[in-house]
Every structure is written in structure tokens, then in C-alpha cells.
Enzyme design. Structure first.
Site, PDB file in Angstrom:
ATOM      1  N   CYS A  62       1.383  -5.968  -4.681  1.00 39.63           N
ATOM      2  CA  CYS A  62       2.502  -6.049  -3.739  1.00 39.63           C
ATOM      3  C   CYS A  62       2.406  -7.344  -2.944  1.00 39.63           C
ATOM      4  O   CYS A  62       3.408  -8.038  -2.728  1.00 39.63           O
ATOM      5  CB  CYS A  62       2.487  -4.850  -2.791  1.00 39.63           C
ATOM      6  N   CYS A 110      -2.032  -3.194  -1.269  1.00 46.65           N
ATOM      7  CA  CYS A 110      -2.014  -3.435  -2.722  1.00 46.65           C
ATOM      8  C   CYS A 110      -1.895  -4.930  -3.012  1.00 46.65           C
ATOM      9  O   CYS A 110      -0.943  -5.582  -2.576  1.00 46.65           O
ATOM     10  CB  CYS A 110      -0.845  -2.676  -3.351  1.00 46.65           C
TER      11      CYS A 110
END
Length: 465
Positions: A388, A385
Site C-alpha cells: 500500500c 502494508c
């Protein structure tokens, strides 16, 4: 007997206005006999004649610029072309400067190439084109929903460079049908793809049908999830060019290997106009309803379509960046559907000696404890991600600061097989989700803000520890 009809129209098949004095064709209606029997050949006169690019015209001519595919000129003509190996060319130019790559693009395609200008830092492309000394063209998509600051920026750019941007607009009937059927803000409920398709993708498709190549401002660091592997030049995997069919359009990305901070150093050095929204916290700028300033600790693409739980944040203009399977992610709300089982093989993140890597059993035990010896801060994440990844540095720094303070800092990979459990038991909504497990409470408290800088996270911890 065959007839050849040559037209001297001052509008090219690309849909962009031309200077009629530059066209070298006979008057409409002139005929000549050909040796081949019973074949009608319509020869388009616009493609290989000397045409002054639109940016060389200092004043408006008052004409209305038609859409790129409005005029159809079927052509049957023998062509002798040398096929270019663009993968090889991309390797040769991989270490080239944006100026070198821009110069090569303009040299190879001349008036059959144009710069796609979005109203953000793409102004760097125009500056590089100017520095080559070659004629160049610029087009932009006016969706009808841009910020007022963006329209003012367009005007500044035109005046600064003495050019006329060739605007493309969405089809009024399609926009009308979308708004009447679904309202002005349907994308907040069912994803941005339908609106982008009507207002951006289809107008772009019409524009590109009048070109053989286009130039974009894509960079690898703009979107780790979708743009990390873009080459400096490629055969466009999605759109078709003037000749039609696969491989008929070439896509140039002169700034693919340039980092965002270096782009801004260049813009400041050259003292060129920039969108005033940048000074208000906007980094990636799109339509007004779908763009907002980026908060501390966020990746620049989080300012786009922020209501969607998606990692593949592309509107469709660069859909070819998405790897196989990622298209399922494009409508948002999948948050990992692009990775078939959510457990793609990628390097792990949030690595620090002060961070505890929690297993499924570990996080379940943490949930069961009603009286913990110390509070815990845990991030639910997926290593693929980009959001993230964007907060990794601040979270690791926070863990280092909290070392020895009595607050444990951990991470739990919540994608793949753990996603269902995380949604049901850990309040997972999107990646990353940050939870605080208080000392004397069985239920964790979800961090409510999208500010993921160290100071904001520390304030949250200090308020609850």
C-alpha cells in the site's frame, strides 16, 4: 597426563578449502606432554594461522569444497577476548560510507568473515571489498533453482574479480524427500517457507557455523515492513558462528542506509557486471519459480513470492528482522496477522484533499446505493502494508487528476476489526484492493491488475465511468 594433538589438514573447520602451504602446524600424529593430568586436549590449528583467503587463489585447485559443518573439531582452549559493544559501534558507524563500514568489518575479522552474494546487486559489496585493498571471501547459496541468467552472472563476477565464490548447496536427501512428498511446486499451495528452509536456510546455517561474521547487502528501503530498522552492524539474532551459542556471529550491513537508486549509480560508475535479469524488470532476484518482474507502481519485494498475501516477505535468511509477532506472518496468507489486532499505531497514508476518508458507515452506504450521483474509486488498505505504501504516490496523483472530473476517489482502512467485513462484503483478498463503484450498479468492480501506476489506474476508471 594429557595429550595434545595438532592437525595439519588443509581443510579448515569452516568447510572452505585452504592452501596447505600456508598452515603452520606440525604433522598429524605429533604429541606433546601437558602438565594437567588425565585431560585430552585437541587443538585446532586452523583458526589463528596465516591463511590465504580463497579469493586470492587465481586458479582452481580441483578440490571439492565440503559443507561448512562437515568437519567437527571440538576445542577446549583458554581464550582471552575483549567483548565488543556492537550497538555502540553501530551508532559510531551510522553515518559511515559503505566503503568505511566494509573496511572496518574486514579489518576486525580478517579470514573469519565472508560476503553473502545473492546474484543481484550484492555485487556492490564485492566492489567495495575490492576497493578496501584487503583480502576477502565470498560465498553464495545455490538452491538448484536459480535462473540461468544468475548462473551466468556468477561466472562473470568470478572472472571480473579473479575470485572463486564458495558455493553452499542444500542437502540432497532433504530436497529429495521434499519433492517426493509434496512435488516440485508445493510452495504455491502452502507457502514458501518449507522450501526456503531446505534449500536456503539450512545451507546458510552450515556456512555460518564456519565464520565469526558475515556481510549482507540488506538495505532499509528494500522492505519497509521488515528491514526499515536494520543497523550497519549487529549481533546476529538468528544464526550461530564458529564458537557457537548466542552472540557468536556478527552481521554487517554496509549498505543499510543506502537507497537503491544510489546503489545502481555506483554500479554503473564502477562498470561492474550486473545480472541481465535486471534489464528485464527484475529488481529483487531469488529462485526462478518464486521471482518475477516488478510491475509499474509495485514495491520491489512484490516480485518475490507474489502469490502470497503477506507483508513480511523474508525467506528466513534475515528472519531476525521480523518484530515480535511478525513470525506468524512469515508463511504468508495472513495479511496483517503480524499486527495482533491489525490496528498497529502507524502513520496513515493516502493523504490528500482530493481523497475522501470513508468510515465503516460511509462504505456501507456506498454499497447500498444502486443509483449513485457519481462513480467512486476506493482503495482498501492498511497503512502498515508495504505494498500500500508503494502505491501511495500514484494513487494520490490519480486523485488529484480526477478532481473535478465527476469521479470521487476514496480510501477505506480495511484491516483490524474491519477485515472480516471487507473480505465478506468488499471482495478484499489482499492489500491493497481497489474497487470501482459504477454510477448505476449496486456491486463494485474489483480492479484485476497488479499494475498500480497512474496510467493503468486511469485506463481502468475511464473504461468504466
Amino acid at each position: 597426563m594429557a595429550l595434545s594433538v595438532s592437525s595439519s589438514s588443509s581443510i579448515s573447520a569452516s568447510g572452505f578449502s585452504r592452501s596447505s602451504q600456508e598452515l603452520k602446524a606440525p604433522q598429524f600424529g605429533s604429541f606433546k606432554l601437558l602438565d594437567r593430568p588425565t585431560t585430552f586436549v585437541i587443538v585446532s590449528s586452523q583458526r589463528r594461522c596465516a591463511v590465504k583467503p580463497l579469493n586470492a587463489e587465481p586458479k582452481r585447485n580441483g578440490s571439492v569444497v565440503p559443507l561448512a559443518a562437515t568437519i567437527a573439531a571440538p576445542e577446549i582452549a583458554e581464550k582471552v577476548e575483549v567483548e565488543e559493544d556492537y550497538e555502540k559501534l553501530a551508532k559510531e558507524l551510522v553515518n559511515g560510507s559503505p566503503l568505511e563500514i566494509m573496511d572496518k568489518a574486514l579489518e576486525k575479522f580478517g579470514d573469519d568473515i565472508a560476503i553473502a552474494f545473492s546474484g543481484a546487486e550484492d555485487v556492490a559489496l564485492i566492489e567495495y571489498a575490492k576497493l578496501t585493498g584487503r583480502p576477502f571471501r565470498v560465498f553464495s547459496l545455490d538452491t538448484g533453482r536459480l535462473n540461468p541468467e544468475t548462473y551466468h552472472f556468477f561466472d562473470q563476477v568470478e572472472k571480473h574479480y579473479g575470485i572463486r565464490i564458495e558455493y553452499m548447496f542444500p542437502d540432497a536427501v532433504e530436497v529429495q524427500a521434499l519433492v517426493r512428498n509434496k512435488g516440485l511446486f508445493s510452495f504455491y499451495e502452502d507457502g514458501h517457507q518449507e522450501c526456503c528452509r531446505v534449500r536456503k536456510v539450512r545451507p546458510l546455517r552450515r556456512a555460518l557455523k564456519g565464520l565469526r561474521a558475515w556481510i549482507t547487502g540488506q538495505r532499509k528501503d528494500q522492505s519497509p515492513g521488515t528491514r526499515s530498522e536494520i543497523p550497519v552492524v549487529q549481533v546476529d539474532p538468528v544464526f550461530e558462528g564458529l564458537d557457537g551459542g548466542a552472540g557468536s556471529l556478527i552481521k554487517w550491513n554496509p549498505m543499510a542506509n543506502v537507497e537503491g537508486q544510489d546503489v545502481w549509480k555506483f554500479l554503473r560508475t564502477m562498470d561492474v557486471p550486473v545480472n541481465s535479469l535486471h534489464s528485464k524488470g527484475y529488481i529483487s532476484i531469488g529462485c526462478e519459480p518464486c521471482t518475477r518482474p516488478v510491475l509499474p507502481g509495485q514495491h520491489e519485494r512484490e516480485g518475490r513470492w507474489w502469490w502470497e498475501d503477506a507483508t513480511a516477505k523474508e525467506c528466513g535468511l534475515h528472519k531476525g528482522n521480523l518484530k515480535q509477532g511478525d513470525a506468524a506472518q512469515l508463511n504468508g496468507n495472513g495479511n496483517g496477522a503480524a499486527h495482533a489486532n491489525g490496528a498497529a499505531t502507524v502513520a496513515d497514508i493516502f493523504n490528500s484533499e482530493n481523497l475522501v476518508n470513508l468510515s465503516r458507515a460511509g462504505i456501507e452506504n456506498l454499497l447500498k446505493l444502486e443509483n449513485r450521483k457519481e462513480p467512486w474509486l476506493v482503495v482498501l488498505y492498511a497503512p502498515w502494508c508495504q505494498f500500500c505504501q508503494g502505491m501511495e504516490a500514484s494513487y494520490v496523483e490519480l486523485a488529484d487528476k480526477l478532481a473535478g472530473s465527476g469521479v470521487k476517489v476514496g480510501k477505506f482502512r480495511a484491516d483490524g476489526d474491519q477485515k472480516g467485513f471487507s473480505k465478506q462484503e468488499l471482495q478484499l483478498g489482499s492489500f491493497p484492493t481497489i474497487l470501482f463503484f459504477p454510477k448505476h450498479s449496486s456491486r463494485p468492480i474489483k480492479y484485476p491488475s497488479e499494475k498500480r501506476d497512474v496510467d493503468s489506474l486511469m485506463t481502468f476508471v475511464n473504461a468504466l465511468r
